[in-house]
Design a protein around this motif. Sequence first.
Motif: not given
Length: 1008
Positions: A341-356, A331-336, A393-396
């Motif tokens: 995290t982007w502070n777009v403006a005062t009080g505004t944050t954009l977060v993109g996430t991926i895990f697999a 067996s072989t696992d390839n986890l990542y 498994g797969g990517a989220d």
Amino acid sequence: MKSAYRFSLALAVCLLFLLPVPAVSQTTGRIEGMVVDQNGAPLPGVTVEVTSPNLQGSRTAVTGNDGRYHLASLTPGTYKVTASLAGLGTVEKTTTVALDATATANVQLSLTAKEVVTVTGEAPLVDTTSTTGGTNYTSQVIGKLPLGRNYAEIIRSNPGVNTDQGDTQGRAVALTVYGATSVENQFIIDGVNTTNVIRGFQGKAINGEFIQEVEIKTGGYQAEYGRALGGVINVITKSGGNEFHGDGFVYYDSFGMRADQVINEQDYFQGMRVNGYNRTDFGVDIGGRIIRDKLWFFGAYDRVSKPTDISRYNDSPNGQVTRDLKFPADSTDNLYSGKLTWNVATGTTLVGTIFADPTKVEGAAASDPTHSYYPVPIVNTDPSTWQSTLEIGGADYGLRVNQLFGSRGLLTIQGSHHKDRYHTIPSGAGAGIRQEDWTCAGGTPDNPCTQPNEPNTATGGFGYVTGFIRNNDSTRNQVRGDLSLYLGNHEMKVGGDYQVGKTNAITTISGLQQVSKFNEYGQTYYAHSFWAAGPGDLTPVNNTVSPKTYNESAFFQDSWKVLPGLTLNAGVRWDREDLRSYTGESVITLTNEWQPRIGIVWDPRRDGSMKVYAFAGRFYYALPTDLNVRSYGQQLFATTYNFDPTSVVQDPSVIGHGTAHTQGGIFAEPHDEGLKGIYQDELTVGIEKLIDPTFSVGIKGEYRRFGRAVEDRCDADYDIDRAPENAGNTCVITNPGGSGTYATGNFHGCNGLDGDAYECGIFPINTLLGGPLPDAKRLYRGIELLARKTFTDKLWVQASYVYSSLRGNYDGEVKQDYQQTDPGITADFDYASFLKNKYGRLYLDRPHNFRLDASYVTPFRLSVGLQTFVQSGPPLSVVGYFNQFYIAQTQLVRLGSAGRLKTQWEANLSLGYPVQLGPVTVTGLFYVFNIFNNQIITNVDNNWQISQGANYPKSPDQYNQLFFAPCTAAQASDPVGNRCNEQKNDNYGKATSRQDPRLFRAAIKVTF
């Protein structure tokens, strides 16, 4: 539907930019408190600022007329809280924000020029605003404990948590919470629902290096959380920061570092075992800034290589495959994992996430016990009968925008995608018809011989690849949003979500059928098993289906500080489930799933040192797609009997099998009108008290009552002419104990017995078979003692003792004796006779359960981690034979009343020593799992009978009361014939599982 989801996701993203939006509470925490003067009077107009390495920039709030302030949407971590007011100086405090928790930082200002006050940097041990049970485990705690490489291992440390017999695909942890089974939890990572779509267990297997904090909610949680009867496992992965940080790591263990596995005359281990491996687990993670206080990144990769040999526990019946013969299963696992995290403006944050978490197993993959729920025993060295590949498994991924409206409001919208996969792909020359020999010695129509537990031989092809277990992939697309408002003493929240779960299940049989040879009645015949075209056309076919389930929810909750030291939490949640068939038709709609919840928390001293609390609420469960696939996926499984090794035509002259056996159907399974969803009620009362700022103790009582099940019964008559109401199905869906047609047994059914005793008619056929189904019952009652000690990063201790009982006739969504993970369609209610003598001690009943988990950093920098537990063994039963398809299923004594296995106990240890080399720290780690190498028996064969006895009915009118009557102790020596004296299973009472052997593991971690 894909285009509709994409439109919804695009709309959500647009709204996130147009409407400033903050992070969901599932991924953040809060700080609140009161600022007072030296006389204790509230101070309005005080500026409160918080800063942290985990926060982009700083956040401020101004106290109101009542002196209170509130700061929401804070990433978990250590914060400096600074309160200042002209003329009264400045006060600084440090506190720790935990995931989805409230940290209280009260401040007193005086006329001094400046006062600096420092309190512990740990999370408050008593949250005086919440009734939620459970624990938060930070990455620092997780890194010091002797844990496996799956993030969910830490959940075992929590009181009330155990493991069961549910499916894990060799990667998940089968966690149970207060008697609920392992598929009744919900798993959330970075706000993404990662629960396995088709079966409901842990759907992502990532390691601790990816994780910042793990929270387990065991109960008492508010209305924003749902679709679970057990716990909610809430996880946040690591983020970047203004400073660069990272790790490089290597873990290693092998078969030679493991103690020998105990196998003796007490054991009845069948199938396959690991007989050699080398496991190398290495990777790197790094986080930092792209733009200071504006754009942060984090990335991680982990590769696990595990060349493995597997062998049989015992020689195959034909002696061709010996226990020492090895087969590859590498067996072989390839986890990542990655996050921006982007502070777009005062009080505004954009977060993109991926895990697999993709995994690949090659060789005898379907026989690999570490990645298969039902590993296929190898009985032939011919690769065509075992060679295969597993892809798991797969990517989220998820996209979240966080917007604050000052300190008064918080809006959250998130779109996410989850994928899980379990593909079994036969490789090599495995496309032929598989033929298995199951013949036994002797046997007559009056005295059948006992069939072996596995085939004597297997030739010709790979055989079954069952879609719902071995060959499926699933996705879940979700859009959710919520709005929080902080108005005076009220913290109100309203929100909801919409999600679509889809499963592709591909069921195949090499050569379209599997042929088994039997002779238990003295007559040699063939059984042909296959997926059929229809009830009137038993032609073998392959089967591929793609059903969906649509879920919607809405909730409202309010946390109201009624008085200083008194908080009232109240809310209501609504869920709707729309289960659809492979054609897209809506077949079951479960609506009006209203869930009121109310909790009260009292801090008598109003200083955060104590709370008295109570909670009552209702929780509904969301059915995974397994039911859609099996019950509404055009799947008719058939077995025909004859004397021809290739033909599938039924021969009525086969003794004991004169008619074909079918289960399922090509038409949608009928269900009772007004079908209602699965729910459980919960009541909790407790007290927590700080002994000192770093030490707390608590006691609570927990009561959980299972309210209603959705289950199938499979005693329906599938003959369309005789029973048109069953639409050609043997199984129908109902609420056991309900008033519907199928629940009450008012339909055409069959008794399911073997041979000439088989009979169909209008239920109840007689007083023993058929008829109404009783209510599904599961009742948990427990008293829990808990003590926690934490002192900076040097010491962390959690000790607990739980005294409990678990009674009922229904394990829940995992049937423990069958080790069956089929939520909503377990075999528990397939025949009404299965419920005879069934109310008693359930498998997860463990009256006594003690745990101690601790980590300590010595003055000379050696880190020591310890985990240990002592718990009662599971209760035992005596199970009798029902028919050839189910084998043992009827309870000969009251469930769980045949004694109990011995007490189980063990311990794990970890040691770590850091060496500082300039800006780099090199830490050597050493682990010992199962220090005492107890290998205590954890389960045994409870099947007293696995074949017909002398009292088995020989005709429809021979319904001997002794067949289903409970056995008594006196009957053990009573010469009068009854099933209690007819033990046919020589392996009754032998061990089928033990605790794992001792294992050593070594690691090196480089941190900067």
